[in-house]
Design a protein around this motif. Structure first.
Motif, short mmCIF file in Angstrom:
data_model
loop_
_atom_site.label_atom_id
_atom_site.label_comp_id
_atom_site.label_asym_id
_atom_site.label_seq_id
_atom_site.Cartn_x
_atom_site.Cartn_y
_atom_site.Cartn_z
N LEU A 233 8.62 -12.37 -15.65
CA LEU A 233 7.32 -12.07 -15.05
C LEU A 233 6.99 -10.59 -15.20
CD1 LEU A 233 7.76 -14.09 -11.73
CD2 LEU A 233 6.22 -14.69 -13.61
N SER A 234 5.74 -10.32 -15.51
CA SER A 234 5.23 -8.96 -15.45
C SER A 234 5.13 -8.55 -13.98
CB SER A 234 3.86 -8.92 -16.12
OG SER A 234 3.27 -7.66 -16.05
N VAL A 235 5.16 -7.24 -13.70
CA VAL A 235 5.10 -6.80 -12.30
C VAL A 235 4.28 -5.52 -12.21
CG1 VAL A 235 7.30 -5.55 -12.46
CG2 VAL A 235 6.45 -6.30 -10.22
N GLY A 236 3.46 -5.44 -11.15
CA GLY A 236 2.59 -4.28 -10.96
C GLY A 236 3.05 -3.40 -9.82
N LEU A 237 2.82 -2.12 -9.96
CA LEU A 237 3.08 -1.16 -8.89
C LEU A 237 1.81 -1.03 -8.06
CD1 LEU A 237 4.97 0.94 -7.55
CD2 LEU A 237 3.96 2.64 -9.08
N LYS A 238 1.89 -1.39 -6.79
CA LYS A 238 0.72 -1.35 -5.90
C LYS A 238 0.67 -0.02 -5.18
CE LYS A 238 -2.68 -3.40 -3.59
NZ LYS A 238 -2.36 -4.64 -2.84
N ASN A 239 -0.41 0.74 -5.42
CA ASN A 239 -0.59 2.05 -4.80
C ASN A 239 0.63 2.94 -5.03
OD1 ASN A 239 -3.22 1.34 -3.92
ND2 ASN A 239 -2.36 0.27 -2.16
N ASP A 240 1.26 3.50 -4.00
CA ASP A 240 2.44 4.37 -4.14
C ASP A 240 2.26 5.42 -5.24
OD1 ASP A 240 4.92 5.41 -3.53
OD2 ASP A 240 6.05 3.90 -4.63
N LEU A 241 1.16 6.14 -5.17
CA LEU A 241 0.82 7.10 -6.21
C LEU A 241 1.86 8.20 -6.37
CD1 LEU A 241 -2.99 7.49 -5.42
CD2 LEU A 241 -1.97 6.28 -7.34
N GLN A 242 2.44 8.64 -5.27
CA GLN A 242 3.38 9.76 -5.33
C GLN A 242 4.60 9.46 -6.20
OE1 GLN A 242 1.73 8.68 -2.76
NE2 GLN A 242 1.25 10.27 -1.27
N GLN A 243 4.98 8.20 -6.30
CA GLN A 243 6.20 7.85 -7.02
C GLN A 243 5.94 7.29 -8.42
OE1 GLN A 243 8.37 5.32 -4.20
NE2 GLN A 243 9.36 7.13 -3.35
N ILE A 244 4.70 7.39 -8.88
CA ILE A 244 4.39 6.88 -10.23
C ILE A 244 5.27 7.52 -11.30
CG2 ILE A 244 2.63 6.94 -12.04
CD1 ILE A 244 0.58 6.14 -9.95
N PRO A 245 5.48 8.84 -11.30
CA PRO A 245 6.32 9.41 -12.37
C PRO A 245 7.72 8.80 -12.44
CG PRO A 245 5.12 11.15 -11.23
CD PRO A 245 4.91 9.91 -10.43
N GLU A 246 8.28 8.42 -11.29
CA GLU A 246 9.62 7.83 -11.27
C GLU A 246 9.61 6.33 -11.57
OE1 GLU A 246 9.72 11.48 -8.72
OE2 GLU A 246 8.43 9.71 -8.77
N LEU A 247 8.46 5.67 -11.38
CA LEU A 247 8.43 4.21 -11.46
C LEU A 247 7.64 3.63 -12.64
CD1 LEU A 247 7.93 3.39 -7.65
CD2 LEU A 247 10.02 3.11 -9.01
N VAL A 248 6.91 4.46 -13.35
CA VAL A 248 6.04 3.92 -14.40
C VAL A 248 6.82 3.15 -15.46
CG1 VAL A 248 6.07 6.08 -15.73
CG2 VAL A 248 4.16 4.48 -16.00
N GLU A 249 8.03 3.57 -15.76
CA GLU A 249 8.82 2.87 -16.78
C GLU A 249 9.29 1.50 -16.31
OE1 GLU A 249 11.99 5.21 -18.30
OE2 GLU A 249 10.70 6.79 -19.08
#
Length: 315
Positions: A233-249
């Motif tokens: 399954l594909s998965v999306g990051l909901k909000n949590d803008l501050q941690q995007i650099p650590e989680l985008v991958e």
């Protein structure tokens, strides 16, 4: 074909005959230039085709290489062929409807709908219309109206998150929450969804009743991505803008609410640069106040009612 018997009889003739003509013929018979091919078969003469060895350890060489069109994806949980993970592109149009079962709506390629409220038949209908389906589930709060509500121990339920019947979850308790989320993701998979939208993935920024830290959120969010990918399954990051650099991958797309209202949309750029869609909504701003920036940033933006019914006003 095995050439050994023919070569042995000619050797006997060479031994018994003394004439030069026979000796010459014997010498010619030992050559590898016969019509049937070489005397000894090569190790690659009957090598299996790539399709026959998919999912199994392969020898080196051309036959072991995947074709140019083979997907690069996570391993299948069953150990078979790798499952391709869907990754929507920036700018992909979408519909977000969480108010009951999915209804007839806009002709867009992606529908994000409630995982509990909708059935496998609802998902199949979307697929028959050429659409992808995202399964919404709440991963950060307990809800007293879900069928699995009794599975959540009282000790992991914190304070109210502002919505009736919902309480923040203690995301530090991965030992308790992981199997519960796995069952929810299994439900999404069994119904045929293509991806998952786990909600409330930034509890550490809120008053939850627990002393949550950024590291707790990173660990929990990565766990959610892992169990989604394990199911194809594909998965999306909901909000949590501050941690995007650590989680985008770790995530395949992003879902955001009100980044324009709070002047935060530029923080979603890492997803667009990674060729991953950002599904964005505003509730209060008119489209004329955010669509120009959304188009510039490559976001998939629209205005929605807070109740997330069928109505939408896209950019």
């Amino acid at each position: 074909m095995n050439h050994s018997p023919a070569r042995s009889s000619k050797a006997l003739l060479c031994t018994a005959a003394a004439l030069l003509l026979l000796a010459t013929a014997c010498s010619s018979g030992a050559s590898d230039d016969d019509a049937d091919g070489p005397d000894e078969p090569t190790s690659t003469a009957h090598a299996p085709t790539p399709s026959a060895t998919r999912g199994s350890p392969s020898p080196s060489g051309p036959a072991a290489s995947p074709s140019a069109g083979s997907p690069s994806a996570s391993a299948s949980p069953s150990g078979g062929a790798p499952a391709k993970i869907w990754q929507p592109k920036p700018g992909t149009a979408w519909q977000w409807q969480l108010n009951g079962r999915v209804q007839e709506g806009p002709d867009v390629p992606v529908y994000d709908i409630d995982g509990f409220e909708n059935t496998a038949a609802d998902v199949a209908k979307l697929h028959s219309q050429g659409r992808k389906a995202i399964c919404y589930i709440n991963a950060g709060a307990w809800e007293n109206f879900r069928p699995d509500k009794e599975s959540f121990p009282r000790e992991v339920q914190g304070g109210s998150n502002g919505w009736d019947g919902e309480r923040w979850l203690d995301i530090r308790r991965i030992d308790v929450l992981r199997p519960l989320m796995e069952r929810r993701f299994d439900m999404c998979k069994e119904k045929g969804f293509d991806g998952v939208e786990p909600d409330l993935m930034d509890g550490y920024l809120n008053k939850t009743g627990f002393p949550l830290k950024a590291a707790d959120q990173l660990a929990y969010n990565r766990m959610l991505a892992t169990i989604a990918h394990a199911r194809g399954l594909s998965v999306g990051l909901k909000n949590d803008l501050q941690q995007i650099p650590e989680l985008v991958e770790s995530f395949d797309f992003a879902v955001n609410e009100q980044c324009a209202q709070y002047d935060e949309c530029a923080q979603l750029t890492p997803f667009v640069k990674a060729d991953k869609a950002v599904f964005h909504v505003e509730y209060e701003l008119p489209t004329k106040d955010f669509c120009a920036e959304s188009d510039k940033l490559g976001l998939s933006s629209m205005r929605k009612n807070l109740k997330l019914d069928v109505w939408r006003q896209p950019c």
